[in-house]
Design a protein around this motif. Sequence first.
Motif, PDB file in Angstrom:
ATOM      1  N   VAL A 350       0.811  -1.207   0.000  1.00  0.00           N
ATOM      2  CA  VAL A 350       0.000   0.000   0.000  1.00  0.00           C
ATOM      3  C   VAL A 350       0.853   1.269   0.000  1.00  0.00           C
ATOM      4  CG1 VAL A 350      -0.205   0.069   2.517  1.00  0.00           C
ATOM      5  CG2 VAL A 350      -1.963   1.123   1.109  1.00  0.00           C
ATOM      6  N   ARG A 351       2.016   1.256   0.644  1.00  0.00           N
ATOM      7  CA  ARG A 351       2.806   2.478   0.782  1.00  0.00           C
ATOM      8  C   ARG A 351       3.233   3.065  -0.565  1.00  0.00           C
ATOM      9  NH1 ARG A 351       5.918   5.510   4.263  1.00  0.00           N
ATOM     10  NH2 ARG A 351       7.920   6.246   3.460  1.00  0.00           N
ATOM     11  N   PRO A 352       3.818   2.277  -1.490  1.00  0.00           N
ATOM     12  CA  PRO A 352       4.214   2.867  -2.776  1.00  0.00           C
ATOM     13  C   PRO A 352       3.039   3.457  -3.548  1.00  0.00           C
ATOM     14  CG  PRO A 352       5.216   0.702  -2.485  1.00  0.00           C
ATOM     15  CD  PRO A 352       4.199   0.847  -1.406  1.00  0.00           C
ATOM     16  N   VAL A 353       1.884   2.792  -3.488  1.00  0.00           N
ATOM     17  CA  VAL A 353       0.724   3.269  -4.245  1.00  0.00           C
ATOM     18  C   VAL A 353       0.229   4.600  -3.700  1.00  0.00           C
ATOM     19  CG1 VAL A 353      -1.663   2.763  -4.893  1.00  0.00           C
ATOM     20  CG2 VAL A 353       0.034   0.922  -4.877  1.00  0.00           C
ATOM     21  N   ILE A 354       0.065   4.691  -2.376  1.00  0.00           N
ATOM     22  CA  ILE A 354      -0.457   5.916  -1.775  1.00  0.00           C
ATOM     23  C   ILE A 354       0.547   7.060  -1.898  1.00  0.00           C
ATOM     24  CG2 ILE A 354      -1.132   6.984   0.416  1.00  0.00           C
ATOM     25  CD1 ILE A 354      -2.544   4.447   1.172  1.00  0.00           C
ATOM     26  N   VAL A 359       2.047  12.202  -4.532  1.00  0.00           N
ATOM     27  CA  VAL A 359       2.992  13.015  -5.294  1.00  0.00           C
ATOM     28  C   VAL A 359       2.331  13.528  -6.578  1.00  0.00           C
ATOM     29  CG1 VAL A 359       5.142  12.979  -6.613  1.00  0.00           C
ATOM     30  CG2 VAL A 359       5.051  11.933  -4.340  1.00  0.00           C
ATOM     31  N   LEU A 360       1.627  12.642  -7.287  1.00  0.00           N
ATOM     32  CA  LEU A 360       0.940  13.057  -8.516  1.00  0.00           C
ATOM     33  C   LEU A 360      -0.078  14.153  -8.236  1.00  0.00           C
ATOM     34  CD1 LEU A 360       0.195   9.804 -10.572  1.00  0.00           C
ATOM     35  CD2 LEU A 360       1.868  11.575 -11.061  1.00  0.00           C
ATOM     36  N   LEU A 361      -0.864  13.995  -7.174  1.00  0.00           N
ATOM     37  CA  LEU A 361      -1.898  14.972  -6.854  1.00  0.00           C
ATOM     38  C   LEU A 361      -1.287  16.348  -6.601  1.00  0.00           C
ATOM     39  CD1 LEU A 361      -4.749  15.861  -6.155  1.00  0.00           C
ATOM     40  CD2 LEU A 361      -4.429  14.909  -3.859  1.00  0.00           C
ATOM     41  N   LEU A 362      -0.249  16.394  -5.787  1.00  0.00           N
ATOM     42  CA  LEU A 362       0.365  17.684  -5.477  1.00  0.00           C
ATOM     43  C   LEU A 362       1.095  18.259  -6.694  1.00  0.00           C
ATOM     44  CD1 LEU A 362       0.843  19.787  -3.296  1.00  0.00           C
ATOM     45  CD2 LEU A 362       2.925  18.553  -2.637  1.00  0.00           C
ATOM     46  N   ALA A 363       1.762  17.394  -7.469  1.00  0.00           N
ATOM     47  CA  ALA A 363       2.500  17.853  -8.651  1.00  0.00           C
ATOM     48  C   ALA A 363       1.567  18.462  -9.694  1.00  0.00           C
ATOM     49  CB  ALA A 363       3.280  16.687  -9.261  1.00  0.00           C
ATOM     50  N   GLY A 364       0.354  17.928  -9.805  1.00  0.00           N
ATOM     51  CA  GLY A 364      -0.595  18.492 -10.761  1.00  0.00           C
ATOM     52  C   GLY A 364      -1.320  19.713 -10.230  1.00  0.00           C
ATOM     53  N   THR A 365      -1.415  19.836  -8.909  1.00  0.00           N
ATOM     54  CA  THR A 365      -2.189  20.934  -8.322  1.00  0.00           C
ATOM     55  C   THR A 365      -1.384  22.217  -8.213  1.00  0.00           C
ATOM     56  OG1 THR A 365      -3.466  19.326  -7.021  1.00  0.00           O
ATOM     57  CG2 THR A 365      -3.584  21.624  -6.340  1.00  0.00           C
ATOM     58  N   ILE A 366      -0.103  22.122  -7.848  1.00  0.00           N
ATOM     59  CA  ILE A 366       0.713  23.329  -7.643  1.00  0.00           C
ATOM     60  C   ILE A 366       0.743  24.220  -8.885  1.00  0.00           C
ATOM     61  CG2 ILE A 366       3.058  24.149  -7.272  1.00  0.00           C
ATOM     62  CD1 ILE A 366       3.436  21.982  -5.200  1.00  0.00           C
ATOM     63  N   PRO A 367       1.023  23.696 -10.088  1.00  0.00           N
ATOM     64  CA  PRO A 367       1.014  24.592 -11.266  1.00  0.00           C
ATOM     65  C   PRO A 367      -0.364  25.190 -11.548  1.00  0.00           C
ATOM     66  CG  PRO A 367       2.161  22.537 -11.750  1.00  0.00           C
ATOM     67  CD  PRO A 367       1.464  22.339 -10.458  1.00  0.00           C
ATOM     68  N   MET A 368      -1.424  24.487 -11.144  1.00  0.00           N
ATOM     69  CA  MET A 368      -2.773  24.992 -11.408  1.00  0.00           C
ATOM     70  C   MET A 368      -3.161  26.136 -10.479  1.00  0.00           C
ATOM     71  SD  MET A 368      -5.031  21.616 -12.381  1.00  0.00           S
ATOM     72  CE  MET A 368      -6.473  22.612 -12.754  1.00  0.00           C
ATOM     73  N   MET A 369      -2.293  26.467  -9.525  1.00  0.00           N
ATOM     74  CA  MET A 369      -2.541  27.630  -8.670  1.00  0.00           C
ATOM     75  C   MET A 369      -2.503  28.925  -9.484  1.00  0.00           C
ATOM     76  SD  MET A 369      -0.304  26.437  -5.341  1.00  0.00           S
ATOM     77  CE  MET A 369      -0.268  28.082  -4.632  1.00  0.00           C
ATOM     78  N   CYS A 461      -4.363  21.256   1.061  1.00  0.00           N
ATOM     79  CA  CYS A 461      -4.893  19.945   1.480  1.00  0.00           C
ATOM     80  C   CYS A 461      -4.042  18.816   0.904  1.00  0.00           C
ATOM     81  CB  CYS A 461      -6.338  19.790   1.024  1.00  0.00           C
ATOM     82  SG  CYS A 461      -7.515  20.890   1.829  1.00  0.00           S
ATOM     83  N   SER A 462      -3.634  18.960  -0.355  1.00  0.00           N
ATOM     84  CA  SER A 462      -2.823  17.933  -1.013  1.00  0.00           C
ATOM     85  C   SER A 462      -1.451  17.817  -0.369  1.00  0.00           C
ATOM     86  CB  SER A 462      -2.675  18.264  -2.504  1.00  0.00           C
ATOM     87  OG  SER A 462      -3.930  18.374  -3.135  1.00  0.00           O
ATOM     88  N   ALA A 463      -0.875  18.951   0.042  1.00  0.00           N
ATOM     89  CA  ALA A 463       0.448  18.930   0.673  1.00  0.00           C
ATOM     90  C   ALA A 463       0.400  18.226   2.024  1.00  0.00           C
ATOM     91  CB  ALA A 463       0.963  20.362   0.837  1.00  0.00           C
ATOM     92  N   VAL A 464      -0.625  18.514   2.819  1.00  0.00           N
ATOM     93  CA  VAL A 464      -0.770  17.836   4.115  1.00  0.00           C
ATOM     94  C   VAL A 464      -0.979  16.341   3.909  1.00  0.00           C
ATOM     95  CG1 VAL A 464      -2.116  17.700   6.239  1.00  0.00           C
ATOM     96  CG2 VAL A 464      -1.694  19.920   5.175  1.00  0.00           C
ATOM     97  N   VAL A 467       2.364  14.680   3.207  1.00  0.00           N
ATOM     98  CA  VAL A 467       3.169  14.512   4.422  1.00  0.00           C
ATOM     99  C   VAL A 467       2.671  13.315   5.231  1.00  0.00           C
ATOM    100  CG1 VAL A 467       3.802  15.560   6.622  1.00  0.00           C
ATOM    101  CG2 VAL A 467       3.810  16.943   4.533  1.00  0.00           C
ATOM    102  N   LEU A 468       1.365  13.208   5.407  1.00  0.00           N
ATOM    103  CA  LEU A 468       0.803  12.083   6.165  1.00  0.00           C
ATOM    104  C   LEU A 468       1.082  10.752   5.476  1.00  0.00           C
ATOM    105  CD1 LEU A 468      -2.661  13.554   7.274  1.00  0.00           C
ATOM    106  CD2 LEU A 468      -0.584  13.301   8.640  1.00  0.00           C
ATOM    107  N   SER A 469       1.040  10.749   4.144  1.00  0.00           N
ATOM    108  CA  SER A 469       1.289   9.510   3.395  1.00  0.00           C
ATOM    109  C   SER A 469       2.684   8.969   3.669  1.00  0.00           C
ATOM    110  CB  SER A 469       1.102   9.757   1.894  1.00  0.00           C
ATOM    111  OG  SER A 469      -0.209  10.169   1.602  1.00  0.00           O
ATOM    112  N   PHE A 470       3.693   9.839   3.552  1.00  0.00           N
ATOM    113  CA  PHE A 470       5.069   9.390   3.754  1.00  0.00           C
ATOM    114  C   PHE A 470       5.376   9.120   5.230  1.00  0.00           C
ATOM    115  CE2 PHE A 470       5.582  10.953  -0.530  1.00  0.00           C
ATOM    116  CZ  PHE A 470       6.597  10.166  -1.061  1.00  0.00           C
ATOM    117  N   ALA A 471       4.695   9.828   6.133  1.00  0.00           N
ATOM    118  CA  ALA A 471       5.011   9.701   7.547  1.00  0.00           C
ATOM    119  C   ALA A 471       4.346   8.508   8.206  1.00  0.00           C
ATOM    120  CB  ALA A 471       4.614  10.982   8.288  1.00  0.00           C
TER     121      ALA A 471
END
Length: 475
Positions: A350-354, A359-369, A461-464, A467-471
């Motif tokens: 589960v860890r690699p998938v989540i 990472v994908l979610l945040l990587a796609g969201t930051i430029p859309m700011m 929200c995506s950044a938090v 962090v929770l995913s990796f931690a």
Amino acid sequence: MREFLRENPASSFIMGGMENVGEEKSARVGYGVLALMVFGTILGGLLQNAVSTVLPAIMAETHVSVGMAQWLVTLFQLCLGVVIPLVAFLVRRFDVKSLFVSSTALFAAGTFLVAAGDSFTAMFIGRFLQGVAAGVSFPLIQVVVFQNYPRNRWGTIMGILGLAFGFAPNIGPTIAGICADIWGWRSMFWAVAVLSAVVAIAMAVFLPRGMADGEDRRLDWPSVGLSTMGFGGVLLSFTNATDAGPLSVACLAPLAVGTLCTVLFLWRQRRIPNPLWDLDAFHDRDFTVGTIMVCLLFSAFIGVTLVLPLGMQEVQGFSTLEAGMALLPGTIAALIMNPLSGIMMDRIGVRPVICFGSVLLLAGTIPMMWLAQMDDLALIMLLQGIRTFGISSLIQPIGTWSVRSLHGRLIPDGTSISNTLRNVAAAFGTSIMVLLMSIGGPIGGVSAFGVDAAIAFSAVCSAVLLVLSFAFVRK
């Protein structure tokens, strides 16, 4: 299971193929039966958002305002928020077969009302019945999976089930639009009504009894009332905030009542012997963290499906077709990644998938700011594609991971809690984004700054979540 097959020889085909497929135990429910339940749930998902596409036609026929017609969309979500908290009790009290057959038949009846109704009242009642039925079946099938299949198959099965929760609601409005253009807006509802009735009959014939252990428990009606007023009030408040504003009576009054009743509901669950929710589920760290992650995820992405097309049309001047095309990657991502993420979860952990999905979610969201400054449709579609592939990689794996460590008796409670809170989080996130969109713009309109601010909220929200995913997420 063997006794059921001996007593029902005609069921042996659809129940066939039962081999030892898991490391911990064999599946207690045949995959043919599971496919039948998944199909019934997909029908509910198809109509969850499909009404949005045909609202103009309904308004023309029933002569109601936009605000009144919008209740056909809102009511479904409110019913989910009110009914889902009761599912943990229903699973313990009643046989799962009875619940599935009853909810599917109720959904068919509601859909028939919408399809045949010649008044707004009839359609309103039909949507109410649909929402109640879906509020039972959506979390119920998850409980069946968790209680009847080996844990090393949960990811794959839940990934396939994700088609009902991710792909079906996304594709529903498109199918409704196509059907409306060719055969009239009622055609899709007639088709789903007939299919739902057939599925209900098939479930009555083929579903085995004993898919979950029943208990002789009494319903605590004060808890039901507090739950209904609490979660229903909070959801209604967030919904009203998008139209009437956050400081309006229509927003603050239900919010105050809903918050008070929710607090009293949680307080009561700790002090009665037969609670609707066993809050001991929160003693498990993975479940607690997973629930927070699910809420962050739904806060981050549901509102963007509204912000993106509105911002593109009102601020950047894109056409309706182009704005619709920007949402197309979400439908493709749900179709591909929902089942694939579940399969990968079972195969590589589960860890690699989540973590990858975060990472994908945040990587796609930051430029859309900086969405309001973009004039390239291809770039917007690319970024939205990256976001939605990340989202579809997260929805089922996070939910499955959070429930995995719960003891069997807490699984219905965990499922009910998670589904309820994610609906509240989705409504909250959408309300926040809609309010942010209006900053600096005309009354009832949107501004470039507001659109970027709304996407920035999603990015936080995506950044938090990342962090929770990796931690916290471990194999």
